[in-house]
Design a protein around this motif. Structure first.
Motif, PDB file in Angstrom:
ATOM      1  N   TRP A 175      -5.102  -4.165   1.938  1.00  0.00           N
ATOM      2  CA  TRP A 175      -4.727  -3.880   0.475  1.00  0.00           C
ATOM      3  C   TRP A 175      -5.427  -4.866  -0.303  1.00  0.00           C
ATOM      4  N   VAL A 176      -6.428  -4.229  -1.235  1.00  0.00           N
ATOM      5  CA  VAL A 176      -7.269  -4.224  -2.658  1.00  0.00           C
ATOM      6  C   VAL A 176      -6.779  -3.989  -4.078  1.00  0.00           C
ATOM      7  N   MET A 177      -6.145  -6.176  -4.194  1.00  0.00           N
ATOM      8  CA  MET A 177      -5.448  -5.572  -5.549  1.00  0.00           C
ATOM      9  C   MET A 177      -5.755  -6.299  -6.570  1.00  0.00           C
ATOM     10  N   GLU A 178      -5.498  -6.515  -7.835  1.00  0.00           N
ATOM     11  CA  GLU A 178      -5.636  -7.675  -8.889  1.00  0.00           C
ATOM     12  C   GLU A 178      -5.576  -9.019  -8.692  1.00  0.00           C
ATOM     13  N   PRO A 179      -5.826  -9.807  -9.420  1.00  0.00           N
ATOM     14  CA  PRO A 179      -5.465 -11.308  -8.963  1.00  0.00           C
ATOM     15  C   PRO A 179      -3.845 -11.769  -9.499  1.00  0.00           C
ATOM     16  N   GLN A 180      -3.324 -12.148  -8.897  1.00  0.00           N
ATOM     17  CA  GLN A 180      -2.278 -12.952  -9.254  1.00  0.00           C
ATOM     18  C   GLN A 180      -1.599 -13.114 -10.745  1.00  0.00           C
ATOM     19  N   GLY A 181      -0.574 -13.319 -11.353  1.00  0.00           N
ATOM     20  CA  GLY A 181      -0.875 -13.396 -12.585  1.00  0.00           C
ATOM     21  C   GLY A 181      -1.252 -12.142 -13.257  1.00  0.00           C
ATOM     22  N   THR A 182      -2.204 -10.840 -13.109  1.00  0.00           N
ATOM     23  CA  THR A 182      -2.268  -9.964 -13.661  1.00  0.00           C
ATOM     24  C   THR A 182      -1.069  -9.374 -14.076  1.00  0.00           C
ATOM     25  N   ALA A 183      -0.546  -8.177 -15.030  1.00  0.00           N
ATOM     26  CA  ALA A 183      -0.094  -7.000 -14.843  1.00  0.00           C
ATOM     27  C   ALA A 183      -0.520  -5.877 -14.274  1.00  0.00           C
ATOM     28  N   ALA A 184      -1.655  -5.960 -13.516  1.00  0.00           N
ATOM     29  CA  ALA A 184      -2.003  -5.061 -12.394  1.00  0.00           C
ATOM     30  C   ALA A 184      -1.202  -4.986 -11.438  1.00  0.00           C
ATOM     31  N   ARG A 185      -1.778  -6.640 -11.067  1.00  0.00           N
ATOM     32  CA  ARG A 185      -1.043  -6.701  -9.421  1.00  0.00           C
ATOM     33  C   ARG A 185       0.340  -7.174  -9.632  1.00  0.00           C
ATOM     34  N   HIS A 186       0.965  -7.168 -11.184  1.00  0.00           N
ATOM     35  CA  HIS A 186       2.563  -6.827 -10.969  1.00  0.00           C
ATOM     36  C   HIS A 186       2.842  -5.894 -10.778  1.00  0.00           C
ATOM     37  N   TRP A 187       2.419  -4.466 -10.720  1.00  0.00           N
ATOM     38  CA  TRP A 187       2.889  -3.409 -10.803  1.00  0.00           C
ATOM     39  C   TRP A 187       2.711  -2.389 -10.000  1.00  0.00           C
ATOM     40  N   ALA A 188       1.782  -3.134  -9.209  1.00  0.00           N
ATOM     41  CA  ALA A 188       0.954  -2.982  -7.970  1.00  0.00           C
ATOM     42  C   ALA A 188       2.349  -3.138  -6.810  1.00  0.00           C
ATOM     43  N   MET A 189       2.796  -4.891  -6.771  1.00  0.00           N
ATOM     44  CA  MET A 189       3.830  -5.117  -6.248  1.00  0.00           C
ATOM     45  C   MET A 189       4.975  -4.755  -6.212  1.00  0.00           C
ATOM     46  N   THR A 190       5.335  -4.442  -7.044  1.00  0.00           N
ATOM     47  CA  THR A 190       6.276  -3.479  -7.523  1.00  0.00           C
ATOM     48  C   THR A 190       6.508  -1.807  -6.799  1.00  0.00           C
ATOM     49  N   LEU A 191       5.164  -1.022  -7.393  1.00  0.00           N
ATOM     50  CA  LEU A 191       5.313   0.041  -6.244  1.00  0.00           C
ATOM     51  C   LEU A 191       5.704  -0.703  -5.136  1.00  0.00           C
ATOM     52  N   CYS A 192       5.256  -1.205  -3.958  1.00  0.00           N
ATOM     53  CA  CYS A 192       4.822  -1.285  -2.742  1.00  0.00           C
ATOM     54  C   CYS A 192       6.599  -1.685  -2.318  1.00  0.00           C
ATOM     55  N   ARG A 193       7.492  -2.666  -3.421  1.00  0.00           N
ATOM     56  CA  ARG A 193       8.224  -2.749  -2.887  1.00  0.00           C
ATOM     57  C   ARG A 193       9.099  -1.608  -3.380  1.00  0.00           C
ATOM     58  N   ASN A 194       9.131  -1.450  -3.811  1.00  0.00           N
ATOM     59  CA  ASN A 194      10.205  -0.069  -4.631  1.00  0.00           C
ATOM     60  C   ASN A 194      10.452   0.825  -3.083  1.00  0.00           C
ATOM     61  N   ALA A 195       8.701   1.156  -2.439  1.00  0.00           N
ATOM     62  CA  ALA A 195       8.791   1.782  -1.397  1.00  0.00           C
ATOM     63  C   ALA A 195       9.015   1.099  -0.172  1.00  0.00           C
ATOM     64  N   GLY A 196       9.460  -0.348  -0.251  1.00  0.00           N
ATOM     65  CA  GLY A 196      10.140  -0.332   0.815  1.00  0.00           C
ATOM     66  C   GLY A 196       9.028  -1.479   1.671  1.00  0.00           C
ATOM     67  N   PHE A 197       7.625  -1.500   1.111  1.00  0.00           N
ATOM     68  CA  PHE A 197       7.853  -3.013   2.279  1.00  0.00           C
ATOM     69  C   PHE A 197       6.416  -3.773   1.100  1.00  0.00           C
ATOM     70  N   GLU A 198       6.299  -4.825   1.936  1.00  0.00           N
ATOM     71  CA  GLU A 198       5.083  -5.771   0.536  1.00  0.00           C
ATOM     72  C   GLU A 198       3.886  -5.752   1.399  1.00  0.00           C
ATOM     73  N   PRO A 199       3.084  -5.674   0.346  1.00  0.00           N
ATOM     74  CA  PRO A 199       1.386  -5.419   1.077  1.00  0.00           C
ATOM     75  C   PRO A 199       0.486  -6.502   1.598  1.00  0.00           C
ATOM     76  N   ASP A 200       0.175  -6.415   2.582  1.00  0.00           N
ATOM     77  CA  ASP A 200      -1.009  -7.472   2.964  1.00  0.00           C
ATOM     78  C   ASP A 200      -2.409  -7.299   1.651  1.00  0.00           C
ATOM     79  N   VAL A 201      -1.937  -7.598   1.463  1.00  0.00           N
ATOM     80  CA  VAL A 201      -3.489  -8.181   0.233  1.00  0.00           C
ATOM     81  C   VAL A 201      -4.290  -9.677   0.292  1.00  0.00           C
ATOM     82  N   ARG A 202      -5.393  -8.812   1.365  1.00  0.00           N
ATOM     83  CA  ARG A 202      -6.234  -9.576   1.792  1.00  0.00           C
ATOM     84  C   ARG A 202      -7.401  -9.632   0.647  1.00  0.00           C
ATOM     85  N   PHE A 203      -7.455  -8.726  -0.352  1.00  0.00           N
ATOM     86  CA  PHE A 203      -8.766  -8.440  -1.096  1.00  0.00           C
ATOM     87  C   PHE A 203      -7.850  -8.614  -2.475  1.00  0.00           C
TER      88      PHE A 203
END
Length: 301
Positions: free
Chosen positions: A199-227
């Motif tokens: 996955w590509v996401m915005e950096p840690q500490g941003t609102a976009a990253r928090h939302w994206a991580m929560t979305l994936c975790r609610n779907a049942g997985f921890e995203p592999d953020v490489r970028f």
């Protein structure tokens, strides 16, 4: 009567954190700022700063002064707006800060409308993420900020700022390979199908990253953020070349047809809120109103 200039320096220290930052922002020397604040202490008759290691912090009495200073400055903002309203032509400089996708998709069109309607208004634009731009707005580095708020992740509400909704920007799952999910898959199933993909996401500490991580975790997985990047055009390019999955807003396309496969997101997570923010009391300024109107028109194709 307390000296307003010195009160503003105290307020700047509250918002910027250090004497060096205040001096750099206002083109003073740190010793000059320190001297002015010492004089203010003498005027007030109580300590306003106390040392904390190698830094200083405001005393409770200083916080009281800053609160009153904010009220005075808000009233002066209103006075400035009233003066500008009394004039027949908009002049001066408006300092605008915007995050990347709005800066690309909305700001240029708004600038065109402002140039045509108010040719003597100078608009200075800075690309900056809301996490930095909103505190800078409070510190009076900008007059207007275009910000974003992600679903179920509301921003802190400052009593010193006024927000106005601009538009909703739909968010979608960007797939590096359409074959990874069946056409009949639900939005949650489409997300889960990318659990093992980079996955590509915005950096840690941003609102976009928090939302994206929560979305994936609610779907049942921890995203592999490489970028990690705040540049959503880089996110798009990585998806186009099959290197990563991403979560992209519609503003990325700026009216152009999408170049990748997009899927809806689970209900309740489908759009971010785009808004404009100004300091309290400044929303009545005609230059602010003109810019907000131009930005609203830019949201309509």
């Amino acid at each position: 009567m307390f000296d307003l200039h010195r009160l503003r320096l105290l307020r700047e220290l509250k918002h910027r954190g250090t004497l060096a930052a205040v001096a750099a922002a206002l083109s003073y020397s740190p010793s000059s700022v320190s001297q002015q604040l010492s004089q203010l202490e003498s005027e007030v008759g109580v300590p306003l700063l106390e040392p904390v290691g190698r830094r200083v912090r405001l005393t409770p009495q200083a916080e009281i002064l800053v609160a009153h200073t904010e009220a005075v400055l808000e009233r002066l903002e209103r006075a400035e707006a009233d003066i500008a309203t009394s004039l027949t032509e908009l002049t001066g400089t408006l300092r605008l800060a915007s995050f990347q996708t709005a800066a690309l998709a909305l700001v240029p069109a708004a600038l065109t409308r402002l140039r045509d309607a108010h040719p003597h208004l100078r608009v200075h634009v800075t690309q900056m993420e809301p996490e930095r731009a909103l505190p800078a707005l409070l510190a009076r580095d900008f007059d207007l900020v275009v910000g974003e708020e992600y679903p179920d992740n509301p921003n802190p509400r400052s009593n010193e700022l006024e927000q106005e909704d601009l538009c909703d920007d739909p968010l979608r799952l960007a797939q590096p390979d359409p074959a990874l999910t069946a056409d009949s898959a639900s939005p949650t199933e489409a997300l889960r199908a990318l659990a093992g993909h980079p996955w590509v996401m915005e950096p840690q500490g941003t609102a976009a990253r928090h939302w994206a991580m929560t979305l994936c975790r609610n779907a049942g997985f921890e995203p592999d953020v490489r970028f990690e990047s705040t540049d959503l055009l880089l996110h798009l390019r990585l998806v186009e070349l099959g290197h990563a999955a991403a979560l992209l807003p519609d503003l990325v396309w700026n009216g152009r047809p999408p170049t990748i496969a997009l899927r809806r997101l689970p209900r309740g997570h489908q759009a971010r809120r785009i808004f404009t923010a100004v300091r309290r009391g400044r929303g009545r300024h005609p230059a602010i109103q003109a810019c907000r109107d131009a930005l609203r028109q830019a949201t309509t194709p």
